[in-house]
Design an enzyme around this catalytic site. Structure first.
Site, PDB file in Angstrom:
ATOM      1  N   SER A 236     -10.389 -12.203   4.077  1.00  0.00           N
ATOM      2  CA  SER A 236     -11.764 -12.701   4.019  1.00  0.00           C
ATOM      3  C   SER A 236     -12.733 -11.559   4.298  1.00  0.00           C
ATOM      4  O   SER A 236     -12.668 -10.921   5.360  1.00  0.00           O
ATOM      5  CB  SER A 236     -11.979 -13.803   5.056  1.00  0.00           C
ATOM      6  OG  SER A 236     -13.368 -14.070   5.160  1.00  0.00           O
TER       7      SER A 236
ATOM      8  N   HIS B  69     -10.969 -13.439  -0.483  1.00  0.00           N
ATOM      9  CA  HIS B  69     -11.522 -14.702   0.019  1.00  0.00           C
ATOM     10  C   HIS B  69     -12.984 -14.480   0.408  1.00  0.00           C
ATOM     11  O   HIS B  69     -13.302 -13.588   1.199  1.00  0.00           O
ATOM     12  CB  HIS B  69     -10.695 -15.165   1.222  1.00  0.00           C
ATOM     13  CG  HIS B  69     -11.032 -16.523   1.730  1.00  0.00           C
ATOM     14  ND1 HIS B  69     -10.530 -17.671   1.169  1.00  0.00           N
ATOM     15  CD2 HIS B  69     -11.830 -16.927   2.761  1.00  0.00           C
ATOM     16  CE1 HIS B  69     -10.978 -18.727   1.832  1.00  0.00           C
ATOM     17  NE2 HIS B  69     -11.774 -18.300   2.801  1.00  0.00           N
TER      18      HIS B  69
ATOM     19  N   ASP C  45     -16.284 -16.265   1.960  1.00  0.00           N
ATOM     20  CA  ASP C  45     -16.733 -17.411   2.756  1.00  0.00           C
ATOM     21  C   ASP C  45     -18.233 -17.615   2.598  1.00  0.00           C
ATOM     22  O   ASP C  45     -19.032 -16.786   3.042  1.00  0.00           O
ATOM     23  CB  ASP C  45     -16.390 -17.172   4.233  1.00  0.00           C
ATOM     24  CG  ASP C  45     -14.916 -17.410   4.510  1.00  0.00           C
ATOM     25  OD1 ASP C  45     -14.411 -18.484   4.133  1.00  0.00           O
ATOM     26  OD2 ASP C  45     -14.266 -16.515   5.089  1.00  0.00           O
TER      27      ASP C  45
ATOM     28  N   MET D  89     -21.384 -19.805   3.581  1.00  0.00           N
ATOM     29  CA  MET D  89     -21.844 -20.733   4.628  1.00  0.00           C
ATOM     30  C   MET D  89     -23.351 -20.926   4.520  1.00  0.00           C
ATOM     31  O   MET D  89     -24.080 -19.967   4.245  1.00  0.00           O
ATOM     32  CB  MET D  89     -21.493 -20.164   6.001  1.00  0.00           C
ATOM     33  CG  MET D  89     -20.007 -19.859   6.163  1.00  0.00           C
ATOM     34  SD  MET D  89     -19.657 -19.284   7.820  1.00  0.00           S
ATOM     35  CE  MET D  89     -17.895 -18.918   7.679  1.00  0.00           C
TER      36      MET D  89
ATOM     37  N   HIS E 232     -14.769 -19.886  -1.019  1.00  0.00           N
ATOM     38  CA  HIS E 232     -14.683 -21.035  -0.112  1.00  0.00           C
ATOM     39  C   HIS E 232     -16.101 -21.480   0.245  1.00  0.00           C
ATOM     40  O   HIS E 232     -16.790 -20.811   1.012  1.00  0.00           O
ATOM     41  CB  HIS E 232     -13.889 -20.581   1.132  1.00  0.00           C
ATOM     42  CG  HIS E 232     -13.769 -21.608   2.206  1.00  0.00           C
ATOM     43  ND1 HIS E 232     -13.294 -21.303   3.472  1.00  0.00           N
ATOM     44  CD2 HIS E 232     -14.032 -22.943   2.227  1.00  0.00           C
ATOM     45  CE1 HIS E 232     -13.291 -22.395   4.216  1.00  0.00           C
ATOM     46  NE2 HIS E 232     -13.732 -23.399   3.491  1.00  0.00           N
TER      47      HIS E 232
ATOM     48  N   MET F  35     -18.669 -23.551   2.076  1.00  0.00           N
ATOM     49  CA  MET F  35     -18.927 -24.397   3.247  1.00  0.00           C
ATOM     50  C   MET F  35     -20.411 -24.749   3.206  1.00  0.00           C
ATOM     51  O   MET F  35     -21.216 -24.269   4.011  1.00  0.00           O
ATOM     52  CB  MET F  35     -18.550 -23.627   4.528  1.00  0.00           C
ATOM     53  CG  MET F  35     -17.043 -23.494   4.696  1.00  0.00           C
ATOM     54  SD  MET F  35     -16.566 -22.129   5.771  1.00  0.00           S
ATOM     55  CE  MET F  35     -16.572 -20.789   4.582  1.00  0.00           C
TER      56      MET F  35
ATOM     57  N   MET G  56      -7.848 -25.968   6.966  1.00  0.00           N
ATOM     58  CA  MET G  56      -8.534 -25.162   7.987  1.00  0.00           C
ATOM     59  C   MET G  56      -7.770 -25.260   9.305  1.00  0.00           C
ATOM     60  O   MET G  56      -7.437 -26.361   9.752  1.00  0.00           O
ATOM     61  CB  MET G  56      -9.968 -25.661   8.202  1.00  0.00           C
ATOM     62  CG  MET G  56     -10.926 -25.456   7.050  1.00  0.00           C
ATOM     63  SD  MET G  56     -11.127 -23.737   6.511  1.00  0.00           S
ATOM     64  CE  MET G  56     -11.622 -22.910   8.042  1.00  0.00           C
TER      65      MET G  56
ATOM     66  N   ASP H  29      -6.373 -21.245   6.564  1.00  0.00           N
ATOM     67  CA  ASP H  29      -7.533 -20.401   6.859  1.00  0.00           C
ATOM     68  C   ASP H  29      -7.997 -20.615   8.292  1.00  0.00           C
ATOM     69  O   ASP H  29      -8.376 -21.726   8.666  1.00  0.00           O
ATOM     70  CB  ASP H  29      -8.647 -20.786   5.865  1.00  0.00           C
ATOM     71  CG  ASP H  29      -9.892 -19.927   5.970  1.00  0.00           C
ATOM     72  OD1 ASP H  29      -9.932 -19.010   6.810  1.00  0.00           O
ATOM     73  OD2 ASP H  29     -10.824 -20.190   5.185  1.00  0.00           O
TER      74      ASP H  29
HETATM   75  C1  DX5 Z   1     -13.989 -19.747   8.853  1.00  0.00           C
HETATM   76  C2  DX5 Z   1     -13.755 -19.080   7.505  1.00  0.00           C
HETATM   77  C3  DX5 Z   1     -12.556 -18.221   7.520  1.00  0.00           C
HETATM   78  C4  DX5 Z   1     -12.646 -17.148   8.541  1.00  0.00           C
HETATM   79  C5  DX5 Z   1     -11.318 -16.548   8.806  1.00  0.00           C
HETATM   80  O1  DX5 Z   1     -15.089 -20.537   8.800  1.00  0.00           O
HETATM   81  O2  DX5 Z   1     -13.566 -20.023   6.486  1.00  0.00           O
HETATM   82  O3  DX5 Z   1     -12.214 -17.725   6.255  1.00  0.00           O
HETATM   83  O4  DX5 Z   1     -13.543 -16.170   8.192  1.00  0.00           O
HETATM   84  O5  DX5 Z   1     -11.535 -15.608   9.789  1.00  0.00           O
HETATM   85  P1  DX5 Z   1     -10.442 -15.249  10.871  1.00  0.00           P
HETATM   86  O6  DX5 Z   1      -9.262 -14.752  10.120  1.00  0.00           O
HETATM   87  O7  DX5 Z   1     -11.124 -14.231  11.696  1.00  0.00           O
HETATM   88  O8  DX5 Z   1     -10.157 -16.521  11.622  1.00  0.00           O
HETATM   89 ZN    ZN Z   2     -12.597 -19.359   4.452  1.00  0.00          ZN
END
Ligand code: DX5
Ligand code: ZN
Length: 222
Positions: free
Chosen positions: A10, A35, A37, A39, A68, A70, A139, A177
């Site tokens: 990620s 990956h 993320d 948000m 991904h 969110m 998750m 994840d």
């Molecule tokens: C969490 C994200 C993950 C996260 C993983 O909200 O979806 O992808 O960044 O990070 P680590 O590996 O640090 O838990």
């Molecule tokens: Zn993620």
């Protein structure tokens, strides 16, 4: 037959001032997926990457972009992420009331569709869409931030999802994840995962250390 483990670092844990260089390092380090993320500060309490950034990174590599989302609502922004060059677009089952519509929109664009489940959501939440999707994301932290601890009790749910996928007879990635390191990678793999997302573990030594860290994950969870 069991598929070999794929590693999806990620870029949430990369230096945001040098995301292009981070992607280059992950390509050189032979990551399987990148990956990304996304948000929105609403569905999760953090704001990160938008479609313009995905589009800019797309020019660096043809490697699979595993995006991904969110975000909620999600349907209004799906076209932007599809146009930006996502290869896999994953939406949360908790993010809206019309999961089939979101999945269909992704599939109609020729993109692979994923459905993510928060730790508090039961495995049965994917049943209605298992015939349509290409990836299930379990998750193992509540989404929002990197660097959180792996919720070990989720391994039971990972195993339940594995059983559902196998029973479906379809080729569906089971991605895990949150809190993945060389120890928890093996636990997630044993429970049935075949794609492991890792952010803070992969970037712990900076971009130069990514290759070694990815190798460690592959050795821990072959
Ligand atoms: C969490 C994200 C993950 C996260 C993983 O909200 O979806 O992808 O960044 O990070 P680590 O590996 O640090 O838990
Ligand atoms: Zn993620």
């Amino acid at each position: 037959m069991r598929r070999s483990t794929r590693i999806a670092p990620s870029i949430l844990s990369a230096d945001f001032a040098a995301l292009g260089a981070a992607v280059d390092c992950l390509v050189a380090a032979e990551a399987d997926y990148i990956h990304i993320d996304v948000m929105d500060g609403h569905f999760v309490p953090n704001l990160t990457i938008g479609p313009a950034v995905v589009q800019a990174l797309r020019k660096r590599t043809a490697l699979t972009f595993d995006v991904h989302l969110m975000i909620s609502p999600l349907d209004p922004l799906l076209p932007d992420f599809l146009d930006a060059g996502a290869d896999i677009l994953t939406v949360h089952a908790e993010a809206g009331p019309h999961l089939h519509r979101s999945v269909q929109q992704i599939k109609q664009a020729g993109c692979r569709a994923g459905v993510a489940l928060n730790p508090g959501t039961p495995a049965s939440a994917v049943d209605a869409v298992l015939g349509d999707i290409d990836l299930v994301l379990a998750m193992t932290v509540d989404p929002g931030f990197g660097g959180q601890g792996f919720l070990r009790a989720q391994c039971t749910k990972i195993a339940e999802l594995r059983a559902r996928i196998d029973e479906s007879g379809r080729t569906i990635d089971l991605e895990v994840d949150g809190g993945i390191n060389e120890g928890t990678a093996a636990e997630a793999r044993a429970a049935g995962a075949d794609v492991l997302v890792a952010g803070s573990f992969v970037f712990a030594d900076g971009p130069g250390g990514c290759a070694g860290r990815i190798r460690q994950l592959r050795e821990a969870a072959p």
